[in-house]
Write an enzyme that holds these catalytic residues in place. Structure first.
Site, PDB file in Angstrom:
ATOM      1  N   HIS A   1      23.131  -2.064   5.025  1.00  0.00           N
ATOM      2  CA  HIS A   1      24.235  -1.386   5.822  1.00  0.00           C
ATOM      3  C   HIS A   1      25.568  -2.184   5.530  1.00  0.00           C
ATOM      4  O   HIS A   1      26.540  -1.652   6.101  1.00  0.00           O
ATOM      5  CB  HIS A   1      24.031  -1.189   7.293  1.00  0.00           C
ATOM      6  CG  HIS A   1      24.004  -2.584   8.379  1.00  0.00           C
ATOM      7  ND1 HIS A   1      23.025  -3.447   8.234  1.00  0.00           N
ATOM      8  CD2 HIS A   1      24.923  -2.879   8.838  1.00  0.00           C
ATOM      9  CE1 HIS A   1      23.446  -4.278   8.938  1.00  0.00           C
ATOM     10  NE2 HIS A   1      24.468  -4.181   9.365  1.00  0.00           N
TER      11      HIS A   1
HETATM   12  C1  UD1 Z   1      28.536  -2.477  12.892  1.00  0.00           C
HETATM   13  C2  UD1 Z   1      29.116  -3.869  13.035  1.00  0.00           C
HETATM   14  C3  UD1 Z   1      28.256  -4.915  12.037  1.00  0.00           C
HETATM   15  C4  UD1 Z   1      26.788  -4.547  12.454  1.00  0.00           C
HETATM   16  C5  UD1 Z   1      26.318  -3.180  12.644  1.00  0.00           C
HETATM   17  C6  UD1 Z   1      24.906  -3.258  13.216  1.00  0.00           C
HETATM   18  C7  UD1 Z   1      31.493  -4.128  12.942  1.00  0.00           C
HETATM   19  C8  UD1 Z   1      32.756  -4.265  12.236  1.00  0.00           C
HETATM   20  N1  UD1 Z   1      30.310  -3.959  12.334  1.00  0.00           N
HETATM   21  O1  UD1 Z   1      28.432  -1.948  11.529  1.00  0.00           O
HETATM   22  O2  UD1 Z   1      28.513  -6.091  12.140  1.00  0.00           O
HETATM   23  O3  UD1 Z   1      25.920  -5.264  11.628  1.00  0.00           O
HETATM   24  O4  UD1 Z   1      27.038  -2.627  13.444  1.00  0.00           O
HETATM   25  O5  UD1 Z   1      24.183  -1.886  12.825  1.00  0.00           O
HETATM   26  O6  UD1 Z   1      31.608  -4.014  14.242  1.00  0.00           O
HETATM   27  N2  UD1 Z   1      27.460   5.767  12.585  1.00  0.00           N
HETATM   28  C9  UD1 Z   1      26.853   6.967  12.900  1.00  0.00           C
HETATM   29  N3  UD1 Z   1      26.345   6.799  14.212  1.00  0.00           N
HETATM   30  C10 UD1 Z   1      26.129   5.952  14.927  1.00  0.00           C
HETATM   31  C11 UD1 Z   1      27.236   4.658  14.455  1.00  0.00           C
HETATM   32  C12 UD1 Z   1      27.667   4.713  13.366  1.00  0.00           C
HETATM   33  O7  UD1 Z   1      26.779   7.954  12.291  1.00  0.00           O
HETATM   34  O8  UD1 Z   1      25.718   5.977  16.026  1.00  0.00           O
HETATM   35  C13 UD1 Z   1      28.224   5.801  11.295  1.00  0.00           C
HETATM   36  C14 UD1 Z   1      29.772   6.321  11.311  1.00  0.00           C
HETATM   37  O9  UD1 Z   1      29.843   7.112   9.882  1.00  0.00           O
HETATM   38  C15 UD1 Z   1      30.287   5.230  11.220  1.00  0.00           C
HETATM   39  C16 UD1 Z   1      29.620   4.272  10.271  1.00  0.00           C
HETATM   40  O10 UD1 Z   1      28.165   4.488  10.710  1.00  0.00           O
HETATM   41  O11 UD1 Z   1      31.594   5.295  10.423  1.00  0.00           O
HETATM   42  C17 UD1 Z   1      29.689   2.903  10.581  1.00  0.00           C
HETATM   43  O12 UD1 Z   1      29.641   2.348  11.987  1.00  0.00           O
HETATM   44  P1  UD1 Z   1      30.401   1.097  12.682  1.00  0.00           P
HETATM   45  O13 UD1 Z   1      30.106   0.880  13.788  1.00  0.00           O
HETATM   46  O14 UD1 Z   1      31.865   1.451  12.315  1.00  0.00           O
HETATM   47  O15 UD1 Z   1      30.062   0.140  11.845  1.00  0.00           O
HETATM   48  P2  UD1 Z   1      28.496  -0.434  11.285  1.00  0.00           P
HETATM   49  O16 UD1 Z   1      28.560  -0.490   9.967  1.00  0.00           O
HETATM   50  O17 UD1 Z   1      27.498   0.374  12.175  1.00  0.00           O
HETATM   51  N1  UDP Z   2      16.374  -2.435  13.609  1.00  0.00           N
HETATM   52  C1  UDP Z   2      16.084  -1.215  14.116  1.00  0.00           C
HETATM   53  N2  UDP Z   2      15.641  -0.306  13.334  1.00  0.00           N
HETATM   54  C2  UDP Z   2      16.207   0.103  12.263  1.00  0.00           C
HETATM   55  C3  UDP Z   2      16.712  -1.079  11.765  1.00  0.00           C
HETATM   56  C4  UDP Z   2      16.840  -2.221  12.403  1.00  0.00           C
HETATM   57  O1  UDP Z   2      15.304  -1.359  15.303  1.00  0.00           O
HETATM   58  O2  UDP Z   2      15.816   1.346  11.871  1.00  0.00           O
HETATM   59  C5  UDP Z   2      16.653  -3.614  14.306  1.00  0.00           C
HETATM   60  C6  UDP Z   2      16.295  -4.798  13.902  1.00  0.00           C
HETATM   61  O3  UDP Z   2      14.751  -4.825  13.880  1.00  0.00           O
HETATM   62  C7  UDP Z   2      17.155  -5.865  14.201  1.00  0.00           C
HETATM   63  C8  UDP Z   2      18.402  -5.190  14.486  1.00  0.00           C
HETATM   64  O4  UDP Z   2      18.077  -3.697  14.601  1.00  0.00           O
HETATM   65  O5  UDP Z   2      16.598  -6.286  15.463  1.00  0.00           O
HETATM   66  C9  UDP Z   2      19.441  -5.394  13.278  1.00  0.00           C
HETATM   67  O6  UDP Z   2      20.429  -4.723  13.462  1.00  0.00           O
HETATM   68  P1  UDP Z   2      21.270  -4.359  12.102  1.00  0.00           P
HETATM   69  O7  UDP Z   2      20.797  -4.790  10.957  1.00  0.00           O
HETATM   70  O8  UDP Z   2      21.967  -2.910  12.433  1.00  0.00           O
HETATM   71  O9  UDP Z   2      22.528  -5.377  12.331  1.00  0.00           O
HETATM   72  P2  UDP Z   2      22.860  -6.858  11.994  1.00  0.00           P
HETATM   73  O10 UDP Z   2      21.767  -7.609  12.583  1.00  0.00           O
HETATM   74  O11 UDP Z   2      23.032  -7.032  10.449  1.00  0.00           O
HETATM   75  O12 UDP Z   2      24.313  -7.142  12.861  1.00  0.00           O
END
Ligand code: UD1
Ligand code: UDP
Length: 399
Positions: free
Chosen positions: A238
């Site tokens: 992601h």
């Molecule tokens: C964010 C964090 C990243 C973290 C990740 C965990 C920042 C800059 N990035 O990235 O460090 O690793 O969360 O998962 O804070 N979306 C949905 N539903 C949701 C949430 C998001 O559809 O519930 C989609 C939307 O299209 C959105 C995109 O995901 O634009 C990105 O979401 P965003 O929270 O901006 O960043 P992440 O890629 O999730």
């Molecule tokens: N995770 C989860 N379901 C999923 C993918 C990830 O519960 O489908 C959990 C994973 O086990 C870990 C956390 O989400 O505990 C990691 O989050 P993510 O990879 O979104 O963010 P990051 O750690 O890279 O910031």
């Protein structure tokens, strides 16, 4: 009398309150945690349990408020974690939602500031490196509310990552830096932040230890998806650097297809960001029949999927650690990692988005698995602590 009425005493307030609790019976120290993204809910759970345990035994009482920014909002990116980890839902949800960095962080700042002025916590607690983290740190620092940063000191040394900017800013304006590993402590020393730093161990290790057995009992994901133990690879992806670059995204998705064709089925719970980017950037890409794309799964399903997988392929920060904690081999599709101990301990291989490097790493792990199971227990304890990070964190904040 609430400690938060003691204006102007800065970081001494909680200390004084505990001290005076001996004189005046129960004092309240108010903590406010800011979460917003999936991994932060997972890091919050052990802290809430540590607060409950503290309140059973101590003369001072800790009050806790959870502020959810609403950065993640789908049920399977948010609510499911509160339910599975048996946490009360956040008292406040700002409902900020998705958007470009400036707009999303700006909305958070505005909302957080208002809540901090209303709640007047003694300490603000922030987790990790998301936009919710940096917004919390900024809002509190300007209101002179002390900030404790959990998972401080992580560095990729790649300022193109939004998370790296969030980490550096948050660390420099926080009052206590709660470092999960000795490497994080060193990084903070180099930046002149040693005096504010405390080594606590890794709070995600607490969560894994507390839930891995439960996931075996409660999760039916293997039967639901017709998966046998050690018969598949688990994949997540992601990171913006991979999802937003069509070349890297295409290379990784084609690699997953290739692994599913040549080796074992690949199970891929797909982050919504990745789903949207594939639809936009790779409209003609189709998954191989053995590439099982799932919606994001809950934490208990994820632990089960990791612990029974042959190999994990990921660009997630949290997942790299969990795979290591569960003694599974990891391939990290990034150009660098903050969790360097997983690599130096031999549990993680960095490949970037280079198909040849990914192929090679998977083949090498397959060879090693034929020789027997891998075991990183000693290196886990040396680098990430004993699974009692939440206790150390709470002690550091209160002392
Ligand atoms: C964010 C964090 C990243 C973290 C990740 C965990 C920042 C800059 N990035 O990235 O460090 O690793 O969360 O998962 O804070 N979306 C949905 N539903 C949701 C949430 C998001 O559809 O519930 C989609 C939307 O299209 C959105 C995109 O995901 O634009 C990105 O979401 P965003 O929270 O901006 O960043 P992440 O890629 O999730
Ligand atoms: N995770 C989860 N379901 C999923 C993918 C990830 O519960 O489908 C959990 C994973 O086990 C870990 C956390 O989400 O505990 C990691 O989050 P993510 O990879 O979104 O963010 P990051 O750690 O890279 O910031």
């Amino acid at each position: 009398m609430k400690s938060r009425n003691w204006k102007g005493l800065g970081t001494l307030r909680p200390k004084l309150c505990i001290f005076t609790s001996c004189l005046f019976k129960i004092q309240i120290v108010k903590l406010l945690s800011i979460v917003g993204a999936r991994p932060q809910f997972i890091k919050l759970a052990p802290l809430l349990q540590a607060i409950d345990r503290y309140n059973l035994h101590a003369s001072a009482s800790l009050e806790h408020v959870t502020l959810h920014t609403g950065q993640h909002y789908d049920n399977n990116m948010s609510d499911i974690f509160f339910e599975e980890l048996e946490m009360p839902h956040a008292e406040v949800n700002l409902g900020v939602g998705s958007g470009p960095h400036g707009k999303q962080t700006g909305k958070m700042l505005e909302g957080i500031e208002e809540i901090l002025q209303r709640e007047k916590p003694d300490w603000l607690i922030i987790f990790g490196d998301t936009n919710s983290t940096v917004a919390g740190a900024l809002a509190a620092a300007k209101l002179h509310i002390p900030v404790a940063h959990i998972e401080a000191g992580l560095r990729s040394f790649n300022r193109k990552m939004p998370e790296e900017i969030n980490r550096v800013v948050s660390d420099h304006i926080s009052d206590i830096l709660l470092a999960p590993t000795p490497t994080a402590v060193k990084n903070l020393e180099v930046e002149g932040l040693a005096k504010k730093t405390v080594l606590t161990g890794d709070i995600m290790y607490d969560t894994v230890l507390r839930n891995v057995e439960l996931s075996r009992k409660k999760s039916d994901v293997l039967s639901r998806e017709s998966l046998a133990d050690q018969s598949y690879y688990i994949a997540t992806m992601h990171r913006a650097e991979n999802t937003d670059d069509p070349t890297r995204l295409g290379a990784i998705m084609n690699c997953f297809n290739e692994m599913a064709d040549r080796h074992h089925p690949v199970v891929f719970p797909m982050h919504p960001r990745t789903k949207h980017r594939i639809e936009q950037l790779l409209p003609d890409w189709t998954p191989h029949k053995n590439l099982k794309i799932l919606a994001p799964v809950g934490y208990l399903d994820m632990l089960q999927l990791v612990s029974s997988a042959r190999i994990a392929l990921t660009d997630s920060g949290g997942l790299q650690k969990e795979v290591f904690f569960m003694n599974r081999p990891c391939v990290t599709m990034r150009d660098e990692t903050e969790w360097v101990e997983t690599v130096s301990s031999g549990g993680n291989v960095i490949t970037g988005a280079d198909p040849e490097a990914i192929r090679q790493a998977v083949s090498n792990w397959e060879e090693k698995l034929k020789e027997g199971e891998v075991d990183f227990t000693q290196q886990i304890h040396e680098n990430f602590g004993k699974g009692d990070a939440a206790e150390h964190i709470l002690n550091a904040i209160l002392n």
